[in-house]
Design a protein around this motif. Structure first.
Motif: not given
Length: 79
Positions: A23-26, A28-30, A32-33, A77
């Motif tokens: 999975r690749h996160y940016s 911007a999604t941190l 919400s994660l 997680w």
């Protein structure tokens, strides 16, 4: 030379199998994660408190004992 295995020749125990997608996160999604992780922590702690205080309530919410134990044991997680 020397036929002894070295650390470089042994596979790392935490190596990911090649067939699992990564999975690749940016950035911007941190947020919400992190919010999802916090919600999982709150839910699992609440379930654990319920388990300790009123074990019969676990069945009342529709979970079996093994399901509650498995959910409580998961790290934050993991979904």
């Amino acid at each position: 030379m020397n036929d002894c295995p070295t650390l470089m020749s042994a596979p790392h125990p935490a190596a990911r199998p090649a067939d699992l997608p990564r999975r690749h996160y940016s950035l911007a999604t941190l947020p919400s994660l992190i919010a999802i992780w916090r919600e999982r922590i709150r839910f699992r702690r609440g379930l654990e408190e319920m388990w300790k205080a009123n074990p019969h309530m676990i069945e009342d919410i529709g979970l079996k004992r093994w399901q509650a134990e498995a959910e409580i044991a998961k790290p934050f997680w993991q979904p």
